[in-house]
Design a protein around this motif. Structure first.
Motif, PDB file in Angstrom:
ATOM      1  N   SER A 332      58.613  37.721  40.548  1.00  0.00           N
ATOM      2  CA  SER A 332      58.938  38.659  39.463  1.00  0.00           C
ATOM      3  C   SER A 332      58.777  38.008  38.087  1.00  0.00           C
ATOM      4  N   GLU A 333      58.434  36.697  38.066  1.00  0.00           N
ATOM      5  CA  GLU A 333      58.293  36.008  36.769  1.00  0.00           C
ATOM      6  C   GLU A 333      56.839  35.917  36.337  1.00  0.00           C
ATOM      7  N   PHE A 334      56.638  35.965  35.016  1.00  0.00           N
ATOM      8  CA  PHE A 334      55.306  35.753  34.449  1.00  0.00           C
ATOM      9  C   PHE A 334      55.045  34.251  34.400  1.00  0.00           C
ATOM     10  N   ASP A 335      53.991  33.787  35.063  1.00  0.00           N
ATOM     11  CA  ASP A 335      53.695  32.356  35.105  1.00  0.00           C
ATOM     12  C   ASP A 335      52.228  32.146  34.716  1.00  0.00           C
ATOM     13  N   LEU A 336      52.062  31.626  33.503  1.00  0.00           N
ATOM     14  CA  LEU A 336      50.716  31.438  32.953  1.00  0.00           C
ATOM     15  C   LEU A 336      49.914  30.423  33.769  1.00  0.00           C
ATOM     16  N   HIS A 337      50.627  29.575  34.511  1.00  0.00           N
ATOM     17  CA  HIS A 337      49.933  28.511  35.250  1.00  0.00           C
ATOM     18  C   HIS A 337      50.005  28.724  36.761  1.00  0.00           C
ATOM     19  N   ARG A 338      50.165  29.976  37.159  1.00  0.00           N
ATOM     20  CA  ARG A 338      50.250  30.287  38.582  1.00  0.00           C
ATOM     21  C   ARG A 338      48.954  29.865  39.288  1.00  0.00           C
ATOM     22  N   LYS A 339      49.129  29.145  40.391  1.00  0.00           N
ATOM     23  CA  LYS A 339      47.950  28.715  41.157  1.00  0.00           C
ATOM     24  C   LYS A 339      47.566  29.834  42.117  1.00  0.00           C
ATOM     25  N   LEU A 340      46.284  29.998  42.374  1.00  0.00           N
ATOM     26  CA  LEU A 340      45.791  30.960  43.370  1.00  0.00           C
ATOM     27  C   LEU A 340      46.431  32.337  43.202  1.00  0.00           C
ATOM     28  N   ASN A 341      46.173  32.941  42.072  1.00  0.00           N
ATOM     29  CA  ASN A 341      46.768  34.254  41.792  1.00  0.00           C
ATOM     30  C   ASN A 341      45.931  35.351  42.476  1.00  0.00           C
ATOM     31  N   ARG A 342      46.071  35.421  43.806  1.00  0.00           N
ATOM     32  CA  ARG A 342      45.246  36.381  44.560  1.00  0.00           C
ATOM     33  C   ARG A 342      45.938  37.741  44.590  1.00  0.00           C
ATOM     34  N   HIS A 343      46.091  38.328  43.420  1.00  0.00           N
ATOM     35  CA  HIS A 343      46.802  39.610  43.350  1.00  0.00           C
ATOM     36  C   HIS A 343      45.933  40.741  43.909  1.00  0.00           C
ATOM     37  N   LEU A 344      46.573  41.889  44.116  1.00  0.00           N
ATOM     38  CA  LEU A 344      45.900  43.029  44.757  1.00  0.00           C
ATOM     39  C   LEU A 344      45.581  44.139  43.759  1.00  0.00           C
ATOM     40  N   SER A 345      45.604  43.837  42.484  1.00  0.00           N
ATOM     41  CA  SER A 345      45.420  44.914  41.496  1.00  0.00           C
ATOM     42  C   SER A 345      44.032  45.523  41.531  1.00  0.00           C
ATOM     43  N   PHE A 346      43.064  44.796  42.080  1.00  0.00           N
ATOM     44  CA  PHE A 346      41.742  45.393  42.263  1.00  0.00           C
ATOM     45  C   PHE A 346      41.511  45.760  43.737  1.00  0.00           C
ATOM     46  N   GLY A 347      42.594  45.815  44.509  1.00  0.00           N
ATOM     47  CA  GLY A 347      42.480  46.164  45.912  1.00  0.00           C
ATOM     48  C   GLY A 347      42.102  44.961  46.754  1.00  0.00           C
ATOM     49  N   SER A 348      41.685  45.234  47.982  1.00  0.00           N
ATOM     50  CA  SER A 348      41.362  44.176  48.939  1.00  0.00           C
ATOM     51  C   SER A 348      40.420  44.783  49.969  1.00  0.00           C
ATOM     52  N   GLY A 349      39.644  43.941  50.629  1.00  0.00           N
ATOM     53  CA  GLY A 349      38.763  44.451  51.683  1.00  0.00           C
ATOM     54  C   GLY A 349      37.509  45.093  51.112  1.00  0.00           C
ATOM     55  N   ILE A 350      36.898  45.965  51.906  1.00  0.00           N
ATOM     56  CA  ILE A 350      35.559  46.460  51.538  1.00  0.00           C
ATOM     57  C   ILE A 350      35.567  47.348  50.305  1.00  0.00           C
ATOM     58  N   HIS A 351      36.703  47.978  49.997  1.00  0.00           N
ATOM     59  CA  HIS A 351      36.737  48.871  48.831  1.00  0.00           C
ATOM     60  C   HIS A 351      37.229  48.155  47.572  1.00  0.00           C
ATOM     61  N   ARG A 352      37.324  46.823  47.625  1.00  0.00           N
ATOM     62  CA  ARG A 352      37.800  46.079  46.455  1.00  0.00           C
ATOM     63  C   ARG A 352      36.964  46.497  45.242  1.00  0.00           C
ATOM     64  N   CYS A 353      37.641  46.639  44.111  1.00  0.00           N
ATOM     65  CA  CYS A 353      37.036  47.222  42.911  1.00  0.00           C
ATOM     66  C   CYS A 353      35.673  46.622  42.567  1.00  0.00           C
ATOM     67  N   LEU A 354      34.671  47.486  42.496  1.00  0.00           N
ATOM     68  CA  LEU A 354      33.318  47.045  42.129  1.00  0.00           C
ATOM     69  C   LEU A 354      33.271  46.621  40.664  1.00  0.00           C
ATOM     70  N   GLY A 355      34.109  47.244  39.835  1.00  0.00           N
ATOM     71  CA  GLY A 355      34.014  47.025  38.391  1.00  0.00           C
ATOM     72  C   GLY A 355      34.949  45.957  37.868  1.00  0.00           C
ATOM     73  N   ASN A 356      35.492  45.103  38.768  1.00  0.00           N
ATOM     74  CA  ASN A 356      36.531  44.165  38.303  1.00  0.00           C
ATOM     75  C   ASN A 356      36.029  43.181  37.243  1.00  0.00           C
ATOM     76  N   VAL A 357      34.765  42.776  37.342  1.00  0.00           N
ATOM     77  CA  VAL A 357      34.259  41.809  36.349  1.00  0.00           C
ATOM     78  C   VAL A 357      34.163  42.490  34.977  1.00  0.00           C
ATOM     79  N   LEU A 358      33.710  43.736  34.979  1.00  0.00           N
ATOM     80  CA  LEU A 358      33.614  44.474  33.717  1.00  0.00           C
ATOM     81  C   LEU A 358      35.015  44.728  33.140  1.00  0.00           C
ATOM     82  N   ALA A 359      35.943  45.140  33.981  1.00  0.00           N
ATOM     83  CA  ALA A 359      37.307  45.422  33.506  1.00  0.00           C
ATOM     84  C   ALA A 359      37.931  44.166  32.911  1.00  0.00           C
ATOM     85  N   ARG A 360      37.769  43.045  33.613  1.00  0.00           N
ATOM     86  CA  ARG A 360      38.349  41.784  33.130  1.00  0.00           C
ATOM     87  C   ARG A 360      37.731  41.390  31.790  1.00  0.00           C
ATOM     88  N   GLN A 361      36.419  41.614  31.679  1.00  0.00           N
ATOM     89  CA  GLN A 361      35.740  41.288  30.418  1.00  0.00           C
ATOM     90  C   GLN A 361      36.307  42.123  29.263  1.00  0.00           C
TER      91      GLN A 361
END
Ligand code: HEM
Length: 403
Positions: A332-361
């Motif tokens: 629940s804490e914000f950690d700027l130095h979190r290692k391996l932040n494999r969050h699910l905000s772009f989903g997971s598996g075959i439908h993982r967000c196609l546009g994630n690189v554009l969104a991040r940019q």
């Protein structure tokens, strides 16, 4: 929890709902409800859930590992495809067809292709930020997060960015689907008609005059793959006309608000802009823009001790997986130095967000430009959340001090 407290999940063989509709989405503290479900009933049957169609119960999958395993098994947890011809791939498609769409679209979403659009994104961001800094105050959700993502999307698609306002308005009307109010329903219908019509025109224009763009690439693929039809390509464009900017708008408002409200973080990022991407990942994890996505059970199965039947609706609760302590320490804490932040905000598996690189940019460029243009910015009044993406921000009044 209102039902079945304390019972181990494997003891639950009944199909009586475990939680009522809106148990997590209507809660004042959804994080608390997610934690309760993860601990006591990680695959919970929710009564009539708005996200899955009227009055249809759905299984809420709330633990990180269960979400990843369900999302990674599209044979068992697939997409229900109700209107076979008028659907919107790749989201509304299953393997093996799904693979064809991803294969065709992927080259237009890779980092190199995205880098080509960055100068446009940056100059747009500067143009939107400057008037706010000049005035010393303004609504950053309305002035930055709403107009920027649809313009970048249209530019990427090879369409005039000036169409953005009509596209944005029409895609916002999608959130009135299912409203009992006849005026809302009329807005929804008009928005749908506009977006399908726009999609058809884009496809017709590329048929008449092909170029080096995603729609032309899909049209070229029709010759090799009978599964790829012109009708379905219209569906892909229709999907992109919403998915390609609405979650980015939510995420952008959320990130600007987070940094505005955290003066120490703001100072740190201004001094060390190379930390901005890590900050974005952590904000996306903590305040997941797309809370959950649906799947349909394709064959009877068992998940975390619960028996799921063919045809059952499932909601992969990404927002809960992102707060799972077994995956993220001090989740629940914000950690700027979190290692391996494999969050699910772009989903997971075959439908993982196609546009994630554009969104991040887009998120990075906007924060870079906002931090560079200001000595500080902070809340001027209460922010208002979007009703469709509860972590998104619809109104964000801020004060700005020029750098
Ligand atoms: C911060 C912004 C964004 C967020 C949080 C987001 C989130 C997501 C999520 C969670 C999924 C997975 C859906 C599922 O599991 O069923 C998804 C899929 C998708 N997203 Fe995004 N998205 C964002 C931006 C974008 C952009 C900018 C584009 C395109 C320009 C895009 C295009 C897509 C497409 C086409 C899919 C479907 C992929 C497939 O089914 O294979 N998204 N997105």
């Amino acid at each position: 929890m209102e039902a079945r407290q304390g019972q181990p999940p494997h003891a639950l063989k009944t199909r009586q709902p475990d939680v009522r509709s809106g148990f997590t989405t209507e809660a004042r503290n959804p994080a608390g409800r997610y934690a309760e479900l993860r601990a006591r009933c990680p695959v919970a049957l929710q009564q009539g859930s708005a996200g899955t169609g009227a009055n249809r119960s759905a299984w809420l999958v709330t633990r990180y590992d269960d979400i990843v395993s369900a999302a990674g098994d599209p044979q068992t947890f697939g997409q229900s495809v109700r209107f076979a011809e008028q659907r919107r791939p790749p989201l509304e498609s299953n393997p093996p067809e799904h693979h064809l769409w991803r294969q065709t679209l992927q080259p237009f979403f890779v980092t190199r292709a995205m880098a080509a659009i960055e100068p446009f994104t940056r100059s747009l961001a500067r143009g939107l930020i400057e008037p706010l800094v000049h005035d010393g105050a303004g609504d950053a959700a309305h002035a930055i997060a709403r107009p920027l993502p649809p313009q970048v999307l249209l530019r990427w698609m090879g369409q005039p960015p000036s169409d953005w306002e009509a596209v944005k308005q029409a895609s916002e009307a999608a959130y009135f689907q299912g409203s009992p109010d006849p005026q809302d329903r009329a807005r929804f219908a008009a928005g749908e008609e506009f977006l399908w019509d726009y999609a058809r025109k884009v496809v017709a224009a590329r048929q008449a005059s092909p170029g080096d763009d995603p729609v032309s690439a899909m049209l070229a693929a029709t010759a090799r793959h009978p599964e790829i039809t012109v009708r379905l390509i219209e569906g892909v464009v229709r999907l992109l006309l919403a998915a390609g900017h609405d979650s980015t708008t939510s995420a952008m408002g959320m990130c600007i608000e987070f940094v505005a409200a955290n003066a120490a973080l703001q100072t740190r990022l201004r001094a060390e802009p190379k930390l901005i991407p890590a900050a974005i990942e952590e904000m996306l994890r903590l305040r997941t823009p797309v809370l959950q996505m649906p799947r349909t059970v394709m064959a009877d199965t068992c998940l975390a001790g619960r028996d799921l039947a063919e045809g059952d609706a499932v909601l992969l609760v990404y927002a809960s997986g992102n707060l799972d302590e077994t995956m993220f320490e001090r989740a629940s804490e914000f950690d700027l130095h979190r290692k391996l932040n494999r969050h699910l905000s772009f989903g997971s598996g075959i439908h993982r967000c196609l546009g994630n690189v554009l969104a991040r940019q887009e998120l990075r460029v906007v924060l870079e430009e906002l931090l560079a243009a200001t000595a500080s910015f902070g809340p001027a009044a209460q922010a208002q959340h979007e009703f469709w993406h509860p972590n998104g921000i619809a109104r964000l009044p801020l004060d700005f001090r020029r750098a």
